[in-house]
Design a protein around this motif. Structure first.
Motif, PDB file in Angstrom:
ATOM      1  N   ARG A   1       0.830  -1.202   0.000  1.00 29.51           N
ATOM      2  CA  ARG A   1       0.000   0.000   0.000  1.00 29.51           C
ATOM      3  C   ARG A   1       0.867   1.255   0.000  1.00 29.51           C
ATOM      4  O   ARG A   1       0.597   2.220  -0.724  1.00 29.51           O
ATOM      5  CB  ARG A   1      -0.926  -0.017   1.210  1.00 29.51           C
ATOM      6  CG  ARG A   1      -1.930   1.132   1.250  1.00 29.51           C
ATOM      7  CD  ARG A   1      -2.670   1.135   2.561  1.00 29.51           C
ATOM      8  NE  ARG A   1      -3.662   2.198   2.626  1.00 29.51           N
ATOM      9  CZ  ARG A   1      -4.070   2.768   3.737  1.00 29.51           C
ATOM     10  NH1 ARG A   1      -3.549   2.389   4.897  1.00 29.51           N
ATOM     11  NH2 ARG A   1      -4.977   3.708   3.723  1.00 29.51           N
ATOM     12  N   ASP A   2       1.921   1.258   0.808  1.00 32.34           N
ATOM     13  CA  ASP A   2       2.827   2.403   0.847  1.00 32.34           C
ATOM     14  C   ASP A   2       3.523   2.582  -0.499  1.00 32.34           C
ATOM     15  O   ASP A   2       3.712   3.707  -0.966  1.00 32.34           O
ATOM     16  CB  ASP A   2       3.878   2.212   1.941  1.00 32.34           C
ATOM     17  CG  ASP A   2       3.281   2.285   3.336  1.00 32.34           C
ATOM     18  OD1 ASP A   2       2.125   2.725   3.460  1.00 32.34           O
ATOM     19  OD2 ASP A   2       3.973   1.880   4.297  1.00 32.34           O
ATOM     20  N   ASP A   3       3.929   1.476  -1.102  1.00 27.62           N
ATOM     21  CA  ASP A   3       4.607   1.526  -2.400  1.00 27.62           C
ATOM     22  C   ASP A   3       3.697   2.131  -3.462  1.00 27.62           C
ATOM     23  O   ASP A   3       4.111   2.986  -4.250  1.00 27.62           O
ATOM     24  CB  ASP A   3       5.031   0.106  -2.806  1.00 27.62           C
ATOM     25  CG  ASP A   3       5.631   0.054  -4.200  1.00 27.62           C
ATOM     26  OD1 ASP A   3       6.679   0.687  -4.417  1.00 27.62           O
ATOM     27  OD2 ASP A   3       5.045  -0.619  -5.077  1.00 27.62           O
ATOM     28  N   LYS A   4       2.439   1.723  -3.458  1.00 28.69           N
ATOM     29  CA  LYS A   4       1.489   2.250  -4.433  1.00 28.69           C
ATOM     30  C   LYS A   4       1.244   3.741  -4.224  1.00 28.69           C
ATOM     31  O   LYS A   4       1.185   4.518  -5.180  1.00 28.69           O
ATOM     32  CB  LYS A   4       0.166   1.494  -4.339  1.00 28.69           C
ATOM     33  CG  LYS A   4       0.222   0.080  -4.848  1.00 28.69           C
ATOM     34  CD  LYS A   4      -1.130  -0.581  -4.671  1.00 28.69           C
ATOM     35  CE  LYS A   4      -1.101  -2.023  -5.131  1.00 28.69           C
ATOM     36  NZ  LYS A   4      -2.416  -2.675  -4.958  1.00 28.69           N
ATOM     37  N   ARG A   5       1.088   4.117  -2.977  1.00 29.25           N
ATOM     38  CA  ARG A   5       0.817   5.537  -2.712  1.00 29.25           C
ATOM     39  C   ARG A   5       2.011   6.391  -3.116  1.00 29.25           C
ATOM     40  O   ARG A   5       1.834   7.489  -3.671  1.00 29.25           O
ATOM     41  CB  ARG A   5       0.476   5.770  -1.246  1.00 29.25           C
ATOM     42  CG  ARG A   5       0.156   7.237  -0.987  1.00 29.25           C
ATOM     43  CD  ARG A   5      -0.586   7.476   0.299  1.00 29.25           C
ATOM     44  NE  ARG A   5      -1.020   8.866   0.383  1.00 29.25           N
ATOM     45  CZ  ARG A   5      -2.118   9.358  -0.191  1.00 29.25           C
ATOM     46  NH1 ARG A   5      -2.918   8.568  -0.881  1.00 29.25           N
ATOM     47  NH2 ARG A   5      -2.436  10.631  -0.083  1.00 29.25           N
ATOM     48  N   LEU A   6       3.214   5.926  -2.857  1.00 31.60           N
ATOM     49  CA  LEU A   6       4.396   6.687  -3.249  1.00 31.60           C
ATOM     50  C   LEU A   6       4.448   6.829  -4.770  1.00 31.60           C
ATOM     51  O   LEU A   6       4.743   7.916  -5.292  1.00 31.60           O
ATOM     52  CB  LEU A   6       5.661   6.003  -2.730  1.00 31.60           C
ATOM     53  CG  LEU A   6       6.984   6.668  -3.096  1.00 31.60           C
ATOM     54  CD1 LEU A   6       7.009   8.128  -2.655  1.00 31.60           C
ATOM     55  CD2 LEU A   6       8.149   5.897  -2.484  1.00 31.60           C
ATOM     56  N   LYS A   7       4.155   5.774  -5.484  1.00 27.36           N
ATOM     57  CA  LYS A   7       4.159   5.851  -6.949  1.00 27.36           C
ATOM     58  C   LYS A   7       3.094   6.829  -7.445  1.00 27.36           C
ATOM     59  O   LYS A   7       3.320   7.571  -8.401  1.00 27.36           O
ATOM     60  CB  LYS A   7       3.928   4.463  -7.538  1.00 27.36           C
ATOM     61  CG  LYS A   7       5.120   3.523  -7.359  1.00 27.36           C
ATOM     62  CD  LYS A   7       4.802   2.125  -7.843  1.00 27.36           C
ATOM     63  CE  LYS A   7       6.018   1.221  -7.680  1.00 27.36           C
ATOM     64  NZ  LYS A   7       5.723  -0.170  -8.042  1.00 27.36           N
ATOM     65  N   TRP A   8       1.941   6.805  -6.805  1.00 26.23           N
ATOM     66  CA  TRP A   8       0.869   7.729  -7.175  1.00 26.23           C
ATOM     67  C   TRP A   8       1.306   9.170  -6.969  1.00 26.23           C
ATOM     68  O   TRP A   8       1.062  10.041  -7.811  1.00 26.23           O
ATOM     69  CB  TRP A   8      -0.375   7.409  -6.346  1.00 26.23           C
ATOM     70  CG  TRP A   8      -1.530   8.332  -6.561  1.00 26.23           C
ATOM     71  CD1 TRP A   8      -2.323   8.407  -7.674  1.00 26.23           C
ATOM     72  CD2 TRP A   8      -2.022   9.318  -5.647  1.00 26.23           C
ATOM     73  NE1 TRP A   8      -3.292   9.378  -7.497  1.00 26.23           N
ATOM     74  CE2 TRP A   8      -3.136   9.949  -6.264  1.00 26.23           C
ATOM     75  CE3 TRP A   8      -1.656   9.716  -4.355  1.00 26.23           C
ATOM     76  CZ2 TRP A   8      -3.862  10.959  -5.643  1.00 26.23           C
ATOM     77  CZ3 TRP A   8      -2.390  10.716  -3.740  1.00 26.23           C
ATOM     78  CH2 TRP A   8      -3.475  11.333  -4.377  1.00 26.23           C
ATOM     79  N   LEU A   9       1.976   9.443  -5.863  1.00 23.60           N
ATOM     80  CA  LEU A   9       2.463  10.798  -5.594  1.00 23.60           C
ATOM     81  C   LEU A   9       3.546  11.200  -6.590  1.00 23.60           C
ATOM     82  O   LEU A   9       3.565  12.336  -7.080  1.00 23.60           O
ATOM     83  CB  LEU A   9       3.005  10.877  -4.168  1.00 23.60           C
ATOM     84  CG  LEU A   9       1.963  10.811  -3.048  1.00 23.60           C
ATOM     85  CD1 LEU A   9       2.643  10.567  -1.703  1.00 23.60           C
ATOM     86  CD2 LEU A   9       1.118  12.088  -3.003  1.00 23.60           C
ATOM     87  N   LEU A  10       4.451  10.288  -6.906  1.00 19.22           N
ATOM     88  CA  LEU A  10       5.517  10.591  -7.855  1.00 19.22           C
ATOM     89  C   LEU A  10       4.970  10.836  -9.253  1.00 19.22           C
ATOM     90  O   LEU A  10       5.524  11.642 -10.011  1.00 19.22           O
ATOM     91  CB  LEU A  10       6.546   9.462  -7.869  1.00 19.22           C
ATOM     92  CG  LEU A  10       7.352   9.285  -6.576  1.00 19.22           C
ATOM     93  CD1 LEU A  10       8.221   8.041  -6.661  1.00 19.22           C
ATOM     94  CD2 LEU A  10       8.203  10.515  -6.288  1.00 19.22           C
ATOM     95  N   ASP A  11       3.881  10.153  -9.602  1.00 22.09           N
ATOM     96  CA  ASP A  11       3.244  10.403 -10.897  1.00 22.09           C
ATOM     97  C   ASP A  11       2.780  11.856 -11.002  1.00 22.09           C
ATOM     98  O   ASP A  11       2.787  12.439 -12.089  1.00 22.09           O
ATOM     99  CB  ASP A  11       2.040   9.479 -11.081  1.00 22.09           C
ATOM    100  CG  ASP A  11       2.440   8.096 -11.573  1.00 22.09           C
ATOM    101  OD1 ASP A  11       3.642   7.878 -11.829  1.00 22.09           O
ATOM    102  OD2 ASP A  11       1.546   7.228 -11.702  1.00 22.09           O
ATOM    103  N   GLN A  12       2.372  12.442  -9.895  1.00 19.96           N
ATOM    104  CA  GLN A  12       1.901  13.828  -9.901  1.00 19.96           C
ATOM    105  C   GLN A  12       3.035  14.825 -10.135  1.00 19.96           C
ATOM    106  O   GLN A  12       2.784  16.005 -10.383  1.00 19.96           O
ATOM    107  CB  GLN A  12       1.198  14.134  -8.578  1.00 19.96           C
ATOM    108  CG  GLN A  12      -0.059  13.310  -8.362  1.00 19.96           C
ATOM    109  CD  GLN A  12      -0.697  13.614  -7.024  1.00 19.96           C
ATOM    110  OE1 GLN A  12      -0.954  14.758  -6.677  1.00 19.96           O
ATOM    111  NE2 GLN A  12      -0.977  12.579  -6.252  1.00 19.96           N
ATOM    112  N   LEU A  13       4.271  14.350 -10.053  1.00 24.81           N
ATOM    113  CA  LEU A  13       5.445  15.208 -10.248  1.00 24.81           C
ATOM    114  C   LEU A  13       6.112  14.958 -11.593  1.00 24.81           C
ATOM    115  O   LEU A  13       7.237  15.380 -11.825  1.00 24.81           O
ATOM    116  CB  LEU A  13       6.443  14.970  -9.113  1.00 24.81           C
ATOM    117  CG  LEU A  13       5.918  15.320  -7.711  1.00 24.81           C
ATOM    118  CD1 LEU A  13       6.868  14.778  -6.650  1.00 24.81           C
ATOM    119  CD2 LEU A  13       5.734  16.816  -7.553  1.00 24.81           C
ATOM    120  N   ALA A  14       5.400  14.294 -12.491  1.00 25.88           N
ATOM    121  CA  ALA A  14       5.975  13.913 -13.787  1.00 25.88           C
ATOM    122  C   ALA A  14       6.408  15.116 -14.617  1.00 25.88           C
ATOM    123  O   ALA A  14       7.369  15.030 -15.391  1.00 25.88           O
ATOM    124  CB  ALA A  14       4.977  13.066 -14.574  1.00 25.88           C
ATOM    125  N   ALA A  15       5.713  16.244 -14.467  1.00 23.52           N
ATOM    126  CA  ALA A  15       6.094  17.435 -15.228  1.00 23.52           C
ATOM    127  C   ALA A  15       7.475  17.935 -14.840  1.00 23.52           C
ATOM    128  O   ALA A  15       8.108  18.671 -15.607  1.00 23.52           O
ATOM    129  CB  ALA A  15       5.059  18.545 -15.010  1.00 23.52           C
TER     130      ALA A  15
END
Length: 244
Positions: free
Chosen positions: A197-211
């Motif tokens: 769950r932590d791994d998924k949430r971190l990936k989700w947050l990092l996706d928001q920084l793709a720009a």
């Protein structure tokens, strides 16, 4: 410069405390029952207790996270910066200047990709973390040295780079994702473990920084449907494709 995980925990105590209060890795929820579903259909239930603010400040006088995001950004960047120093030390990389790693040295190593992941982060996640760290260095420089600009209408953070031109602004949503991801990364490294769950949430947050990091995204989606206070909250995480 931290030379062990325990030293890293000590050196980031204040920053992690601030981030945990203002931009926690998992945001606070309203009281109730939270139902968690993962990719395998495994079901878990958490009971959530919330605490109300009982201060005597008049209404409208509380500072919000958005009011102090420049300071929160600085705290989050320091958390990542000290993690860089820990990893360089663990890999036996010698500091360039009087026993200290320079920002140029750290950002250069982050851009090169020639630095193994901090345990327990996966290599695919670590590459993105290093990309975020390097991409936000100019914002850090502006904050520390030349005075960062904050758009009064949008609260975007704006850095002026060495050439005297404006870099891409960091939006409020991106600032929030940056701070929360730094908090989650630090806690995972200190605990030396990370749940799915932590791994998924971190990936989700990092996706928001793709720009900013400009790397392929993980395509992780968090779906949360909120019902009335007496009904459960359904919390699902679905990952179309994972690059692990």
């Amino acid at each position: 410069m931290p030379k062990s995980v325990s030293e890293y925990a000590d050196d980031t105590t204040f920053e992690r405390y601030v981030l945990s209060r203002a931009t926690p890795f998992f945001p606070s929820s309203n009281g109730g029952v939270e139902i968690l579903l993962d990719d395998t259909g495994t079901l878990g239930i958490n009971f959530i207790v919330t605490v109300a603010d009982s201060t005597t400040c008049a209404a409208g006088q509380h500072l919000t996270a958005q009011d102090v995001y420049p300071l929160l950004f600085g705290a989050a960047w320091k958390v990542l910066d000290l993690l860089m120093e820990l990893r360089l030390h663990e890999d036996g990389v010698q500091p360039e200047r009087q026993g200290e790693y320079t920002i140029t040295q750290k950002v250069g190593r982050a851009n090169s990709g020639n630095l193994g992941p901090a345990n327990p982060l996966k290599p695919s996640v670590w590459r993105i973390v290093m990309g975020v760290y390097a991409a936000t260095a100019e914002l850090r420089h502006s904050l520390v040295h030349s005075g960062i600009r904050v758009d009064l209408n949008t609260a975007n953070l704006i850095a002026i780079n060495a050439a005297g031109t404006l870099d891409r602004p960091m939006t409020v949503a991106e600032q929030r994702a940056f701070c929360r991801s730094a908090a989650g990364i630090a806690q995972a490294v200190i605990d030396q473990k990370q749940t799915r769950r932590d791994d998924k949430r971190l990936k989700w947050l990092l996706d928001q920084l793709a720009a900013h990091h400009r790397k392929p995204v993980f395509n992780v989606a968090l779906h949360r449907s909120v019902h009335s206070c007496n009904r459960p909250t359904l919390y699902t995480e679905r990952r179309p494709r994972d690059r692990t």
